[in-house]
Design an enzyme around this catalytic site. Sequence first.
Site, PDB file in Angstrom:
ATOM      1  CG  HIS A   1      -0.037   0.093   2.498  1.00 44.99           C
ATOM      2  ND1 HIS A   1       0.455  -1.035   3.130  1.00 44.99           N
ATOM      3  CD2 HIS A   1       0.480   1.148   3.177  1.00 44.99           C
ATOM      4  CE1 HIS A   1       1.206  -0.667   4.152  1.00 44.99           C
ATOM      5  NE2 HIS A   1       1.247   0.657   4.194  1.00 44.99           N
TER       6      HIS A   1
ATOM      7  CG  HIS B   1       7.155   5.030   1.728  1.00 47.41           C
ATOM      8  ND1 HIS B   1       6.701   6.085   2.507  1.00 47.41           N
ATOM      9  CD2 HIS B   1       6.984   3.909   2.480  1.00 47.41           C
ATOM     10  CE1 HIS B   1       6.290   5.612   3.668  1.00 47.41           C
ATOM     11  NE2 HIS B   1       6.449   4.291   3.683  1.00 47.41           N
TER      12      HIS B   1
HETATM   13  O1  3AM Z   1       3.973   0.639   4.950  1.00 48.49           O
HETATM   14  P1  3AM Z   1       4.447   1.866   5.633  1.00 48.49           P
HETATM   15  O2  3AM Z   1       5.760   1.677   6.270  1.00 48.49           O
HETATM   16  O3  3AM Z   1       4.343   3.085   4.801  1.00 48.49           O
HETATM   17  O4  3AM Z   1       5.125   1.826   8.848  1.00 48.49           O
HETATM   18  C1  3AM Z   1       3.775   1.532   9.054  1.00 48.49           C
HETATM   19  C2  3AM Z   1       3.012   1.277   7.771  1.00 48.49           C
HETATM   20  O5  3AM Z   1       3.396   2.189   6.791  1.00 48.49           O
HETATM   21  C3  3AM Z   1       3.085   2.748   9.572  1.00 48.49           C
HETATM   22  O6  3AM Z   1       1.714   2.563   9.255  1.00 48.49           O
HETATM   23  C4  3AM Z   1       1.605   1.688   8.162  1.00 48.49           C
HETATM   24  C5  3AM Z   1       0.748   0.515   8.542  1.00 48.49           C
HETATM   25  O7  3AM Z   1       1.279  -0.111   9.665  1.00 48.49           O
HETATM   26  N1  3AM Z   1       3.257   2.926  10.998  1.00 48.49           N
HETATM   27  C6  3AM Z   1       3.130   2.002  11.976  1.00 48.49           C
HETATM   28  N2  3AM Z   1       3.380   2.567  13.168  1.00 48.49           N
HETATM   29  C7  3AM Z   1       3.667   3.871  12.939  1.00 48.49           C
HETATM   30  C8  3AM Z   1       4.013   4.985  13.769  1.00 48.49           C
HETATM   31  N3  3AM Z   1       4.082   4.877  15.095  1.00 48.49           N
HETATM   32  C9  3AM Z   1       3.606   4.098  11.554  1.00 48.49           C
HETATM   33  N4  3AM Z   1       3.841   5.283  10.995  1.00 48.49           N
HETATM   34  C10 3AM Z   1       4.163   6.284  11.839  1.00 48.49           C
HETATM   35  N5  3AM Z   1       4.231   6.167  13.181  1.00 48.49           N
END
Ligand code: 3AM
Length: 169
Positions: free
Chosen positions: A37, A119
Amino acid sequence: MAKLFFALPVKELAPELIAWRDQLPWPGQPVPQANLHLTLAFLGEADELTTRRLIAAVERQHCPPLAIRLDETGWFSRAKAAWIGPKEWPNELNVLARALRRHGEKLRLGNGEQGYRPHVTLSRKAGEAPAPLPAPNFLLQADEFCLYQSISTPDGVRYEPLACWPLRA
Ligand code: 3AM
């Protein structure tokens, strides 16, 4: 409580991205195809009432369809995430991500982060950046965005769409 985030689904492009990644010496643990995603806004833990309020608020959000060229790779050293993303992207994507973050903030959700770097994470626990070459060249044509719930299972994390909204001109 549910752990929430907004994202663009990758859908038809997902198998192509996986095939491209898997023929490379790509670092880290591969993200499964179903989990690909492009995050718009991370919201974190929300209770049921807050989730319903968030969904109601987003009904009125407008954004045109988005064409996003994924033409570079990158690495978040702290998160240890290796990704594919656009060198440049339509401003409407920034506008949508900011609006969704604000919808969350009005309900006291989010992590206060201001910057936005679109990204698609292709692997986690990556100790190094992916090689910059061969440069990718994929076109993500997004015609909807979704609110996802992140669910931890013994087999790893799973993302379940709770609601989706069309991107319309
Ligand atoms: O796939 P990405 O990395 O863009 O990294 C996590 C993922 O995004 C992000 O939310 C998406 C679904 O889990 N994520 C998880 N914890 C997070 C946090 N504490 C977070 N992004 C920012 N802060």
